[in-house]
Design a protein around this motif. Sequence first.
Motif, PDB file in Angstrom:
ATOM      1  N   LYS A  27       0.822  -1.209   0.000  1.00  0.00           N
ATOM      2  CA  LYS A  27       0.000   0.000   0.000  1.00  0.00           C
ATOM      3  C   LYS A  27       0.859   1.263   0.000  1.00  0.00           C
ATOM      4  O   LYS A  27       0.561   2.217  -0.712  1.00  0.00           O
ATOM      5  CB  LYS A  27      -0.930  -0.004   1.214  1.00  0.00           C
ATOM      6  N   GLU A  28       1.929   1.267   0.757  1.00  0.00           N
ATOM      7  CA  GLU A  28       2.780   2.470   0.857  1.00  0.00           C
ATOM      8  C   GLU A  28       3.549   2.756  -0.439  1.00  0.00           C
ATOM      9  O   GLU A  28       4.105   3.836  -0.597  1.00  0.00           O
ATOM     10  CB  GLU A  28       3.744   2.387   2.041  1.00  0.00           C
ATOM     11  N   ASP A  29       3.557   1.806  -1.368  1.00  0.00           N
ATOM     12  CA  ASP A  29       4.240   2.004  -2.648  1.00  0.00           C
ATOM     13  C   ASP A  29       3.286   2.430  -3.765  1.00  0.00           C
ATOM     14  O   ASP A  29       3.686   2.505  -4.928  1.00  0.00           O
ATOM     15  CB  ASP A  29       4.978   0.730  -3.057  1.00  0.00           C
ATOM     16  N   VAL A  30       2.016   2.694  -3.411  1.00  0.00           N
ATOM     17  CA  VAL A  30       1.017   3.124  -4.387  1.00  0.00           C
ATOM     18  C   VAL A  30       0.717   4.601  -4.167  1.00  0.00           C
ATOM     19  O   VAL A  30       0.568   5.050  -3.033  1.00  0.00           O
ATOM     20  CB  VAL A  30      -0.291   2.306  -4.247  1.00  0.00           C
ATOM     21  N   LYS A  31       0.648   5.360  -5.268  1.00  0.00           N
ATOM     22  CA  LYS A  31       0.363   6.788  -5.178  1.00  0.00           C
ATOM     23  C   LYS A  31      -0.703   7.148  -6.210  1.00  0.00           C
ATOM     24  O   LYS A  31      -0.637   6.706  -7.360  1.00  0.00           O
ATOM     25  CB  LYS A  31       1.638   7.586  -5.448  1.00  0.00           C
ATOM     26  N   ALA A  32      -1.696   7.939  -5.783  1.00  0.00           N
ATOM     27  CA  ALA A  32      -2.732   8.444  -6.681  1.00  0.00           C
ATOM     28  C   ALA A  32      -2.658   9.965  -6.655  1.00  0.00           C
ATOM     29  O   ALA A  32      -2.653  10.574  -5.591  1.00  0.00           O
ATOM     30  CB  ALA A  32      -4.111   7.969  -6.235  1.00  0.00           C
ATOM     31  N   GLU A  33      -2.598  10.561  -7.844  1.00  0.00           N
ATOM     32  CA  GLU A  33      -2.461  12.018  -7.938  1.00  0.00           C
ATOM     33  C   GLU A  33      -3.467  12.553  -8.952  1.00  0.00           C
ATOM     34  O   GLU A  33      -3.605  12.020 -10.053  1.00  0.00           O
ATOM     35  CB  GLU A  33      -1.044  12.377  -8.372  1.00  0.00           C
ATOM     36  N   LEU A  34      -4.172  13.626  -8.581  1.00  0.00           N
ATOM     37  CA  LEU A  34      -5.105  14.298  -9.468  1.00  0.00           C
ATOM     38  C   LEU A  34      -4.521  15.649  -9.824  1.00  0.00           C
ATOM     39  O   LEU A  34      -4.223  16.464  -8.944  1.00  0.00           O
ATOM     40  CB  LEU A  34      -6.470  14.477  -8.789  1.00  0.00           C
ATOM     41  N   LYS A  35      -4.324  15.879 -11.131  1.00  0.00           N
ATOM     42  CA  LYS A  35      -3.736  17.139 -11.574  1.00  0.00           C
ATOM     43  C   LYS A  35      -4.329  17.516 -12.926  1.00  0.00           C
ATOM     44  O   LYS A  35      -4.258  16.727 -13.873  1.00  0.00           O
ATOM     45  CB  LYS A  35      -2.209  17.000 -11.679  1.00  0.00           C
ATOM     46  N   GLU A  36      -4.918  18.704 -12.992  1.00  0.00           N
ATOM     47  CA  GLU A  36      -5.486  19.249 -14.223  1.00  0.00           C
ATOM     48  C   GLU A  36      -6.462  18.283 -14.907  1.00  0.00           C
ATOM     49  O   GLU A  36      -6.456  18.130 -16.123  1.00  0.00           O
ATOM     50  CB  GLU A  36      -4.370  19.673 -15.183  1.00  0.00           C
ATOM     51  N   GLY A  37      -7.271  17.604 -14.090  1.00  0.00           N
ATOM     52  CA  GLY A  37      -8.278  16.703 -14.625  1.00  0.00           C
ATOM     53  C   GLY A  37      -7.797  15.292 -14.910  1.00  0.00           C
ATOM     54  O   GLY A  37      -8.574  14.436 -15.302  1.00  0.00           O
ATOM     55  N   TYR A  38      -6.516  15.022 -14.704  1.00  0.00           N
ATOM     56  CA  TYR A  38      -5.949  13.684 -14.951  1.00  0.00           C
ATOM     57  C   TYR A  38      -5.659  12.989 -13.623  1.00  0.00           C
ATOM     58  O   TYR A  38      -5.005  13.553 -12.747  1.00  0.00           O
ATOM     59  CB  TYR A  38      -4.649  13.783 -15.754  1.00  0.00           C
ATOM     60  N   GLU A  80     -10.532  16.154  -5.675  1.00  0.00           N
ATOM     61  CA  GLU A  80     -10.082  15.012  -4.877  1.00  0.00           C
ATOM     62  C   GLU A  80     -11.143  14.556  -3.877  1.00  0.00           C
ATOM     63  O   GLU A  80     -11.123  13.412  -3.427  1.00  0.00           O
ATOM     64  CB  GLU A  80      -8.763  15.323  -4.162  1.00  0.00           C
ATOM     65  N   ASN A  81     -12.101  15.426  -3.545  1.00  0.00           N
ATOM     66  CA  ASN A  81     -13.180  15.047  -2.621  1.00  0.00           C
ATOM     67  C   ASN A  81     -14.155  14.061  -3.251  1.00  0.00           C
ATOM     68  O   ASN A  81     -14.930  13.416  -2.559  1.00  0.00           O
ATOM     69  CB  ASN A  81     -13.936  16.294  -2.152  1.00  0.00           C
ATOM     70  N   GLU A  82     -14.136  13.950  -4.569  1.00  0.00           N
ATOM     71  CA  GLU A  82     -15.055  13.059  -5.277  1.00  0.00           C
ATOM     72  C   GLU A  82     -14.401  11.729  -5.654  1.00  0.00           C
ATOM     73  O   GLU A  82     -14.981  10.924  -6.366  1.00  0.00           O
ATOM     74  CB  GLU A  82     -15.564  13.763  -6.538  1.00  0.00           C
ATOM     75  N   ILE A  83     -13.181  11.516  -5.155  1.00  0.00           N
ATOM     76  CA  ILE A  83     -12.441  10.284  -5.450  1.00  0.00           C
ATOM     77  C   ILE A  83     -12.128   9.574  -4.137  1.00  0.00           C
ATOM     78  O   ILE A  83     -11.603  10.184  -3.214  1.00  0.00           O
ATOM     79  CB  ILE A  83     -11.135  10.599  -6.207  1.00  0.00           C
ATOM     80  N   HIS A  84     -12.461   8.294  -4.069  1.00  0.00           N
ATOM     81  CA  HIS A  84     -12.233   7.497  -2.856  1.00  0.00           C
ATOM     82  C   HIS A  84     -11.464   6.240  -3.258  1.00  0.00           C
ATOM     83  O   HIS A  84     -11.832   5.577  -4.226  1.00  0.00           O
ATOM     84  CB  HIS A  84     -13.567   7.129  -2.210  1.00  0.00           C
ATOM     85  N   ALA A  85     -10.403   5.923  -2.518  1.00  0.00           N
ATOM     86  CA  ALA A  85      -9.566   4.782  -2.885  1.00  0.00           C
ATOM     87  C   ALA A  85      -9.344   3.860  -1.690  1.00  0.00           C
ATOM     88  O   ALA A  85      -9.288   4.316  -0.546  1.00  0.00           O
ATOM     89  CB  ALA A  85      -8.218   5.274  -3.414  1.00  0.00           C
ATOM     90  N   ALA A  86      -9.216   2.562  -1.987  1.00  0.00           N
ATOM     91  CA  ALA A  86      -8.910   1.556  -0.964  1.00  0.00           C
ATOM     92  C   ALA A  86      -7.995   0.513  -1.595  1.00  0.00           C
ATOM     93  O   ALA A  86      -8.149   0.165  -2.765  1.00  0.00           O
ATOM     94  CB  ALA A  86     -10.189   0.913  -0.453  1.00  0.00           C
ATOM     95  N   PHE A  87      -7.044   0.017  -0.796  1.00  0.00           N
ATOM     96  CA  PHE A  87      -6.093  -0.985  -1.273  1.00  0.00           C
ATOM     97  C   PHE A  87      -6.123  -2.172  -0.325  1.00  0.00           C
ATOM     98  O   PHE A  87      -5.932  -2.021   0.880  1.00  0.00           O
ATOM     99  CB  PHE A  87      -4.684  -0.381  -1.319  1.00  0.00           C
ATOM    100  N   LYS A  88      -6.386  -3.366  -0.883  1.00  0.00           N
ATOM    101  CA  LYS A  88      -6.429  -4.567  -0.044  1.00  0.00           C
ATOM    102  C   LYS A  88      -6.066  -5.773  -0.897  1.00  0.00           C
ATOM    103  O   LYS A  88      -6.575  -5.929  -2.016  1.00  0.00           O
ATOM    104  CB  LYS A  88      -7.835  -4.743   0.550  1.00  0.00           C
TER     105      LYS A  88
END
Length: 115
Positions: A27-38, A80-88
């Motif tokens: 989990k600590e090796d995963v990154k999600a980034e929102l920038k300019e609609g991407y 970013e408030n409209e995006i929810h993520a979970a890793f399992k």
Amino acid sequence: MKKTANTDIKDTDQGYELTMNMPGVKKEDVKAELKEGYLTITADRKEPVENAEDRTKYVRKERYYGTMKRTFYLGEDITENEIHAAFKDGILRIMIDKPQPKKIEEEKTIIPIEG
């Protein structure tokens, strides 16, 4: 070496659900980034370090180590408030709320009539 993570995208009543397989990734090796609609998802899978004494002579090695990256265009209106993520268990699930239609308020414009 870069590789893309296999992704399923499901359209639900509430939004879109992305399911990405990331076997062997922490989990600590995963990154999600929102920038300019991407939305960009990156994950690093590091190869275990072997001691010189314990070096194994492989006949074939198929497990992948390196960086996986995927980018999805969501639109400029998503925050970013409209995006929810979970890793399992090596699976990343991302829920993206569907954008709500904006109400268009009619503006009345009075046109002067001469005469």
